[in-house]
Design a protein around this motif. Structure first.
Motif, PDB file in Angstrom:
ATOM      1  N   PHE A 170       0.980  49.265  50.076  1.00  0.00           N
ATOM      2  CA  PHE A 170      -0.316  49.117  50.765  1.00  0.00           C
ATOM      3  C   PHE A 170      -0.291  47.872  51.629  1.00  0.00           C
ATOM      4  O   PHE A 170       0.368  46.881  51.288  1.00  0.00           O
ATOM      5  N   VAL A 171      -0.989  47.964  52.726  1.00  0.00           N
ATOM      6  CA  VAL A 171      -1.095  46.802  53.610  1.00  0.00           C
ATOM      7  C   VAL A 171      -2.581  46.537  53.890  1.00  0.00           C
ATOM      8  O   VAL A 171      -3.431  47.420  53.743  1.00  0.00           O
ATOM      9  N   HIS A 172      -2.827  45.313  54.237  1.00  0.00           N
ATOM     10  CA  HIS A 172      -4.140  44.937  54.748  1.00  0.00           C
ATOM     11  C   HIS A 172      -3.987  44.561  56.209  1.00  0.00           C
ATOM     12  O   HIS A 172      -2.887  44.218  56.666  1.00  0.00           O
ATOM     13  N   VAL A 173      -5.065  44.634  56.920  1.00  0.00           N
ATOM     14  CA  VAL A 173      -5.064  44.133  58.297  1.00  0.00           C
ATOM     15  C   VAL A 173      -5.663  42.730  58.249  1.00  0.00           C
ATOM     16  O   VAL A 173      -6.688  42.506  57.609  1.00  0.00           O
ATOM     17  N   LEU A 174      -4.966  41.810  58.882  1.00  0.00           N
ATOM     18  CA  LEU A 174      -5.357  40.398  58.812  1.00  0.00           C
ATOM     19  C   LEU A 174      -5.919  39.951  60.164  1.00  0.00           C
ATOM     20  O   LEU A 174      -5.733  40.625  61.188  1.00  0.00           O
ATOM     21  N   GLN A 175      -6.558  38.872  60.089  1.00  0.00           N
ATOM     22  CA  GLN A 175      -6.971  38.267  61.351  1.00  0.00           C
ATOM     23  C   GLN A 175      -6.737  36.763  61.279  1.00  0.00           C
ATOM     24  O   GLN A 175      -6.731  36.175  60.203  1.00  0.00           O
ATOM     25  N   GLY A 176      -6.542  36.183  62.424  1.00  0.00           N
ATOM     26  CA  GLY A 176      -6.287  34.756  62.459  1.00  0.00           C
ATOM     27  C   GLY A 176      -7.439  34.004  63.091  1.00  0.00           C
ATOM     28  O   GLY A 176      -8.285  34.594  63.775  1.00  0.00           O
ATOM     29  N   THR A 181      -6.103  35.887  57.212  1.00  0.00           N
ATOM     30  CA  THR A 181      -7.005  36.385  56.182  1.00  0.00           C
ATOM     31  C   THR A 181      -7.294  37.866  56.393  1.00  0.00           C
ATOM     32  O   THR A 181      -7.168  38.381  57.508  1.00  0.00           O
ATOM     33  N   ASP A 182      -7.671  38.539  55.280  1.00  0.00           N
ATOM     34  CA  ASP A 182      -7.925  39.982  55.336  1.00  0.00           C
ATOM     35  C   ASP A 182      -9.189  40.288  56.129  1.00  0.00           C
ATOM     36  O   ASP A 182     -10.195  39.591  56.006  1.00  0.00           O
ATOM     37  N   ILE A 183      -9.086  41.392  56.879  1.00  0.00           N
ATOM     38  CA  ILE A 183     -10.335  41.924  57.440  1.00  0.00           C
ATOM     39  C   ILE A 183     -10.500  43.386  57.017  1.00  0.00           C
ATOM     40  O   ILE A 183     -11.544  43.983  57.229  1.00  0.00           O
ATOM     41  N   GLY A 184      -9.488  43.974  56.420  1.00  0.00           N
ATOM     42  CA  GLY A 184      -9.607  45.359  55.977  1.00  0.00           C
ATOM     43  C   GLY A 184      -8.408  45.779  55.156  1.00  0.00           C
ATOM     44  O   GLY A 184      -7.333  45.231  55.300  1.00  0.00           O
ATOM     45  N   GLY A 185      -8.650  46.748  54.271  1.00  0.00           N
ATOM     46  CA  GLY A 185      -7.538  47.258  53.454  1.00  0.00           C
ATOM     47  C   GLY A 185      -7.957  47.462  52.013  1.00  0.00           C
ATOM     48  O   GLY A 185      -9.119  47.171  51.661  1.00  0.00           O
ATOM     49  N   PRO A 186      -7.143  47.967  51.200  1.00  0.00           N
ATOM     50  CA  PRO A 186      -5.742  48.295  51.530  1.00  0.00           C
ATOM     51  C   PRO A 186      -5.591  49.646  52.218  1.00  0.00           C
ATOM     52  O   PRO A 186      -6.400  50.529  52.005  1.00  0.00           O
ATOM     53  N   PHE A 187      -4.559  49.762  53.008  1.00  0.00           N
ATOM     54  CA  PHE A 187      -4.202  51.007  53.682  1.00  0.00           C
ATOM     55  C   PHE A 187      -2.793  51.407  53.221  1.00  0.00           C
ATOM     56  O   PHE A 187      -1.867  50.573  53.200  1.00  0.00           O
ATOM     57  N   GLU A 188      -2.655  52.691  52.898  1.00  0.00           N
ATOM     58  CA  GLU A 188      -1.372  53.132  52.336  1.00  0.00           C
ATOM     59  C   GLU A 188      -0.358  53.438  53.443  1.00  0.00           C
ATOM     60  O   GLU A 188      -0.682  54.117  54.427  1.00  0.00           O
ATOM     61  N   ILE A 189       0.813  52.918  53.235  1.00  0.00           N
ATOM     62  CA  ILE A 189       1.915  53.241  54.160  1.00  0.00           C
ATOM     63  C   ILE A 189       2.449  54.606  53.718  1.00  0.00           C
ATOM     64  O   ILE A 189       3.213  54.723  52.757  1.00  0.00           O
ATOM     65  N   THR A 190       2.032  55.621  54.390  1.00  0.00           N
ATOM     66  CA  THR A 190       2.415  56.969  53.971  1.00  0.00           C
ATOM     67  C   THR A 190       3.756  57.391  54.540  1.00  0.00           C
ATOM     68  O   THR A 190       4.379  58.322  54.036  1.00  0.00           O
ATOM     69  N   SER A 191       4.199  56.723  55.593  1.00  0.00           N
ATOM     70  CA  SER A 191       5.534  57.041  56.119  1.00  0.00           C
ATOM     71  C   SER A 191       6.059  55.826  56.860  1.00  0.00           C
ATOM     72  O   SER A 191       5.357  55.263  57.700  1.00  0.00           O
TER      73      SER A 191
END
Lengths: 360, 811
Positions: free
Chosen positions: A267-273, A179-189
């Motif tokens: 964009f990515v989110h950071v997930l947690q389990g 599940t998400d804990i943060g985001g979205p974050f752009e993959i800039t490179s």
């Protein structure tokens, strides 16, 4: 399908293969083996080529047999339908779509460390689309040792993918429970599986800051591996679970290496389990696969090794959820491949896949 | 259902994949892949709209989608919609509300859980998406509009670029592979610059033309070195520039300097407006050879006149090969003439330094003989051909052989294989016809001149044997009758007897036959008195010898004298022209024989006459005069004897004058330059002494000299004698004067007497004597002849005494 577990990978393995090969009821051989030193092309190619029965499979960190995960040995399964085995070794050339109306399930095993692993999967989808129900995963060793890890009728191969299409209906369950804990974050490179910068910052720095902000943990070089196991990235898909991308190493320039491509600009989110959600997900995957499947269907499961590492002591519960059906075989993989015919074919990380295949 | 930020994020991620790529297919594929992946679709496709309203698939993903029921349903729906569109177009209605076509996006369901979506890609086509399970949320469908527009723009731009690129590629391929010089010129801020030039351009015009001058659109390629042409070139270039600037294509023939010299080109120039401005494409089609050939053909009439009016056969041959080289692109042209004497084709003229093709004897197996027989032949590659022609010097691959009738063969050759096309062959035939006519005309002219020369030699022959020898010696070369003989009719034996043959005839026949009455064609021709041409003796049943080595012949009667027979070892080798020449020759020979006969008779008469005057007549007169003197001394009738003596003396003078006359006539061609005073003095000296009562005065008022017959003094002496005899009375005076009158010298002999009788002068004026009208002696005739042979004029004036006047031109 009838499966056997060979504890040793020497003569017993070869003898088992030949035994199945001579069985008139066996039309194909699925091999799920652990990366023992005995599995080298020199050791097995001759036997593989001598087999009159098409063979396919891979080397995985662990194999699942009889409700347990084994770090050694091999599972050999004789299947009742003859597979069409194809090796994909070049990502640049599109596959010739040669669909047979009877082929309904495709086993897909990809060298997890292949340079074009994601492209192999994309090639499959571009060629065959949802004409098949796909099930499989990434082969290789978890320590990153690149070696020939795919079983084909021509021998053991690497830096490729092997596809075995069988005329057998199947139902698939694919769940991860992250599940998400943060985001979205752009993959800039990014460069393939190497995430260079996130939101314009070195990926490692940005990742550590997110973890620091969203959790009570602090990322250091020492804790990265353990934290990354429990906090992967997630890529968005419309109307579907996020595609998990599992970071497993940090480069000197602060890039993060993942199993699976991270397209620049997305964009990515950071997930947690959470052990419970993950085990529940495994249970849902089994349930989805079992729904509508015949009672005599062969059940095969591919679960991500990193889930096992994350769950640690709780992994037995996940394994039990995945192996609810008797005679379930499978492997702990480095990335998973699955598609139930209702969406885009993806190369997953940290996901549990269960397939119930009729008439196998 | 995705929330708004999530949806926006996904749409943004899709948009990242939409941009023009290298090809339309890759543009569509990259974008479609993102659509499928991000929207979790199972099938997709991009279609371009055709001008007829239908659609062409650009790409479908996955490839197997073409068999996917969702994809197939969507495609069928699209086809239906296109049909509706087309129907609307045909109904010619402007009312959009009346259209039957569905508006985009079109949404449909297939089976259990299948959904498809057709989105319009404005100005390009349609995007197809298909899902299994849950369909796309309505909000997503609505939100895809801008993305689809972006995809449409990318596809349209890529398609346009691809079209341009393909055009460009095609042009580049054309530009680089075209064999003709080609160049592009761009005009920026009034400055023309060569932007591209192909290899052919550089090869043809070199590096000096890499830039244009100022705003000049055509590259700076000078026309020629001459000032006049340069001025014309400036005008021409200005016209070309004006047309191109005006946006008009140009087609013009121009002369330009090349690396190899100069050439003629058909310039095709066209202005093209591109995205970067205006560009000019200039193509130079080399028409140098074509123009040269056109010019040559235009002057072919003149050239042919030169061939046709050749003064001799050699000139005809040389002009024929020169014309051949001017008209046909070949490396060498030669004429081989047939030599009847050796039965060989021998080189007569070549454009090379030395003859390339060797002489061909009659035994040689060479296509030259087939061509000599009348067949035109073209060999494309001599090195591999079945036929071979002996040659030396340069490598020869192509040979064009054309017959020159019975004269020989025209050979045109080149080192390149297949150098001659059908046009060249036709030109070769035309040239060979011209050459044949020229050779025939020249041969006829030469033959007629030769006949004249032979005739002249014949008529000057002392006797017939000498004449026959002279004629036979000349015939082989002068008339190309190497195998010839003369036969004389023998009246006693009634047969034609051989008189002589040429050397070649003797070598060939050894012993010439005599033709008895009725023997063969020869006797028949003699008897009929008509010249006969025999094309092939072997085909004539009346031939004297059907196995004769001579295969064709001309038999020409020489009046009643006999016949001339000219032969050749090849059938049909003697022609009507030969018959005509032989006919003319024998006609002249008939006259010459008559002249020779007459001359022989005259010589005989002259010898007799000379002997009579010099010997018989003088001796007899001497005897008669002796006896007359004796009688006059002893006889009573001495008066009669005196008369006899006087007549004898007259006869002696007459005989002497006759001998002088004969001598004058025999030396009528002689002239010598003499002083007038010497001439007059000699004349007075030779004159008989005048009677005592007669006074002779001499008055020379000129020191001029004249070119006159050596016997001029004799003529003046005769005038003095005549004056003394007929005109001068006793105590009279005889005057001899010499004066100048302009360019003439006038010698006068005057007296006071009645003058020379009119009858004598009439005979002299008429230059004729007859039985009824004759002079009294040869004295006046002697004067007349000497003056005439001295190119002078003799006149008499009897108005006051008698004055005989000789007018001569001063030397």
């Amino acid at each position: 399908m009838e499966a056997a577990y060979c504890r040793t990978t020497g003569s017993e393995f070869h003898a088992t293969l030949r035994e199945f090969d001579t069985d008139p009821d066996v039309d194909g051989l699925l091999v799920l083996a652990t990366p023992d030193g005995a599995f080298t092309p020199a050791a097995v190619d001759e036997t593989l080529r001598e087999l009159s029965t098409p063979v396919f499979g891979g080397l995985f960190p662990k194999v699942i047999y009889d409700g347990a995960a084994h770090a050694d040995g091999a599972v050999v399964a004789g299947i009742d339908v003859e597979p069409t085995v194809e090796t994909i070794a070049t990502a640049d050339e599109p596959l010739e779509a040669d669909t047979d109306g009877d082929d309904e399930t495709a086993f897909v095993f990809v060298d997890a460390y292949a340079d074009d692993g994601d492209q192999f999967v994309q090639q499959l989808f571009n060629a065959y689309g949802v004409a098949y129900t796909y099930i499989g995963g990434g082969a290789g060793t978890f320590d990153g040792d690149r070696r020939h890890c795919l079983f084909t009728p021509d021998g053991l191969v690497g830096d490729a993918a092997v596809v075995a299409m069988v005329a057998a209906e199947s139902t698939i369950g694919v769940e991860h429970g992250w599940t998400d804990i943060g985001g979205p974050f752009e993959i800039t490179s990014a460069d393939g599986r190497r995430l260079k910068t996130l939101d314009g910052q070195p990926a490692y720095d940005r990742y550590a800051a997110i973890i620091d902000a969203e959790t009570d943990r602090t990322v250091t070089t020492e804790t990265f591996a353990e934290i990354a196991t429990s906090h992967p990235f997630g890529i968005s898909r419309l109307g579907a679970e996020r595609i998990v991308r599992d970071p497993f190493a940090v480069d000197d320039d602060g890039s993060l290496r993942c199993f699976g491509d991270l397209p620049e600009g997305e964009f990515v989110h950071v997930l947690q389990g959470d052990p419970e959600t993950l085990v529940d997900a495994a249970d849902r995957a089994h349930a989805a696969a079992s729904e509508g499947a015949r009672t005599d269907s062969a059940v095969i499961t591919f679960d991500c090794l990193s889930r096992a590492r994350y769950l640690d002591g709780d992994f037995d519960r996940e394994l039990a959820a995945l192996s609810q059906t008797a005679n379930t075989i499978g492997a702990l993989t480095i990335g998973e491949v699955a598609n139930d015919g209702r969406g885009h074919l993806e190369y997953y990380n940290k996901t549990a896949v269960v397939g119930a295949i009729d008439g196998l | 259902m995705a929330d708004h930020p999530h949806r926006t994020q996904i749409l943004h991620e899709i948009s990242l994949a939409i941009s023009p790529a290298e090809t339309l297919e890759s543009t569509a594929e990259t974008a479609l892949q993102a659509y499928l992946q991000k929207l979790n679709c199972t099938v997709g496709g991009v279609f371009s709209r055709r001008e007829d309203g239908g659609y062409d698939r650009v790409i479908a993903r996955p490839a197997a989608a073409v068999d996917d029921p969702v994809y197939l349903a969507a495609r069928d729906r699209l086809v239906e919609r296109a049909a509706g569109d087309t129907k609307d177009d045909e109904s010619d209605t402007d009312n959009e509300a009346d259209t039957n076509a569905e508006s985009f996006p079109i949404v449909g369901e297939v089976g259990e859980g299948g959904h498809y979506y057709l989105f319009e890609l404005c100005e390009f086509g349609v995007l197809l998406l298909g899902t299994r399970g849950s369909g796309l949320p309505a909000a997503v469908i609505d939100a895809l509009g801008p993305l689809n527009d972006k995809l449409a723009t990318a596809c349209a731009a890529t398609a346009a670029e691809a079209t341009l690129r393909n055009e460009r590629r095609r042009f580049e391929a054309l530009f680089t592979t075209i064999q003709e010089p080609m160049v592009t010129v761009s005009l920026t801020d009034g400055q023309a610059t060569i932007t591209r030039r192909n290899e052919a351009f550089e090869t043809t015009f070199g590096d000096a033309t890499s830039t244009t001058e100022g705003s000049r659109l055509e590259p700076t390629i000078p026309a020629t070195d001459s000032e006049e042409t340069a001025r014309g070139d400036e005008t021409e270039t200005a016209d070309i520039d004006a047309q191109l600037t005006d946006g008009q294509p140009v087609t013009a023939e121009v002369s330009r300097q090349t690396t190899a010299g100069s050439g003629d080109f058909l310039l095709r120039a066209v202005p093209v407006t591109t995205a970067t401005g205006r560009e000019f494409f200039l193509l130079y089609v080399d028409i140098t050879d074509e123009k040269r050939r056109r010019r040559t053909l235009a002057s072919l009439y003149t050239e042919s006149q030169a061939v046709l009016t050749s003064e001799d056969r050699q000139a005809a041959c040389e002009r024929t090969i020169d014309t051949a080289m001017a008209v046909i692109d070949a490396s060498v042209a030669e004429v081989q003439l047939y030599d009847r004497a050796t039965d060989a084709l021998t080189p007569a003229a070549t454009t090379a330094d030395e003859p390339v093709f060797a002489a061909a004897s009659g035994d040689d197996e060479t296509p030259l003989w087939a061509v000599y027989g009348g067949e035109t032949r073209c060999i494309d590659q001599l090195s591999t051909a079945d036929d071979s022609i002996a040659h030396t010097g340069p490598v020869i691959e192509s040979v064009l052989l054309c017959p020159l009738s019975d004269h020989g063969v025209l050979v045109i050759a080149d080192e390149r294989p297949r150098a001659f096309d059908e046009t060249d062959i036709q030109l070769g035939r035309l040239l060979s016809t011209l050459g044949n006519i020229g050779l025939t005309r020249a041969q006829r002219t030469q033959s007629l001149e030769a006949v004249q020369a032979i005739t002249q030699e014949a008529v000057t022959a002392e006797a017939k044997p000498a004449m026959v020898d002279a004629v036979l010696e000349q015939l082989p070369t002068a008339l190309n009758f190497p195998i010839t003989g003369l036969w004389e009719y023998d009246q006693i034996d009634d047969r034609l007897t051989p008189l002589g043959m040429t050397e070649q005839a003797f070598d060939l026949l050894r012993s010439p036959p005599a033709f008895e009455r009725g023997d063969g064609i020869a006797w028949d021709a003699f008897e009929r008195g008509e010249t006969e041409l025999v094309g092939d003796i072997a085909a004539r049943p009346d031939a004297y010898n059907e196995n004769s080595a001579v295969r064709s012949e001309v038999i020409a009667p020489i009046g009643e004298f006999g016949i001339l027979m000219a032969g050749a070892v090849r059938p049909q080798n003697l022609t009507d022209a030969d018959r005509s020449i032989a006919d003319t020759l024998t006609s002249n020979l008939e006259t010459a024989i008559q002249l020779v006969d007459s001359r022989e008779e005259l010589q005989l008469l002259e010898a007799v006459f000379d002997r009579v005057l010099r010997h018989n007549l003088r001796n007899d007169l001497t005897v008669i005069k002796g006896y007359a003197n004796a009688i006059a001394e002893d006889c009573e009738t001495a008066a009669y004897a005196a008369d006899i003596i006087e007549h004898c003396e007259n006869l002696e003078r007459t005989a002497a004058n006759a001998r002088t006359m004969r001598e004058v006539v025999q030396t009528r061609e002689q002239r010598q330059q003499v002083d007038i005073d010497t001439v007059v003095a000699d004349a007075v000296e030779m004159a008989p002494d005048p009677p005592a009562a007669v006074d002779i005065s001499v008055d020379i008022e000129t020191a001029a000299t004249v070119l006159a017959h050596p016997k001029l003094p004799v003529a003046i002496t005769q005038l003095i004698e005549n004056a003394l005899e007929h005109a001068v009375d006793d105590d009279g005076e005889l005057r001899v004067t010499a004066t100048e009158a302009g360019d003439d010298v006038v010698i006068e002999v005057s007296d006071d007497g009645p003058g020379i009788p009119t009858t004598e002068l009439t005979v002299i004026d008429g230059h004729d004597e007859s039985a009824l009208e004759h002079g009294s002696g040869v004295g006046l005739w002697l004067i007349d002849r000497i003056v005439d042979y001295s190119d002078g004029q003799l006149t008499f004036d009897n108005s006051d005494g008698t004055t005989a006047r000789i007018t001569l031109g001063a030397a």
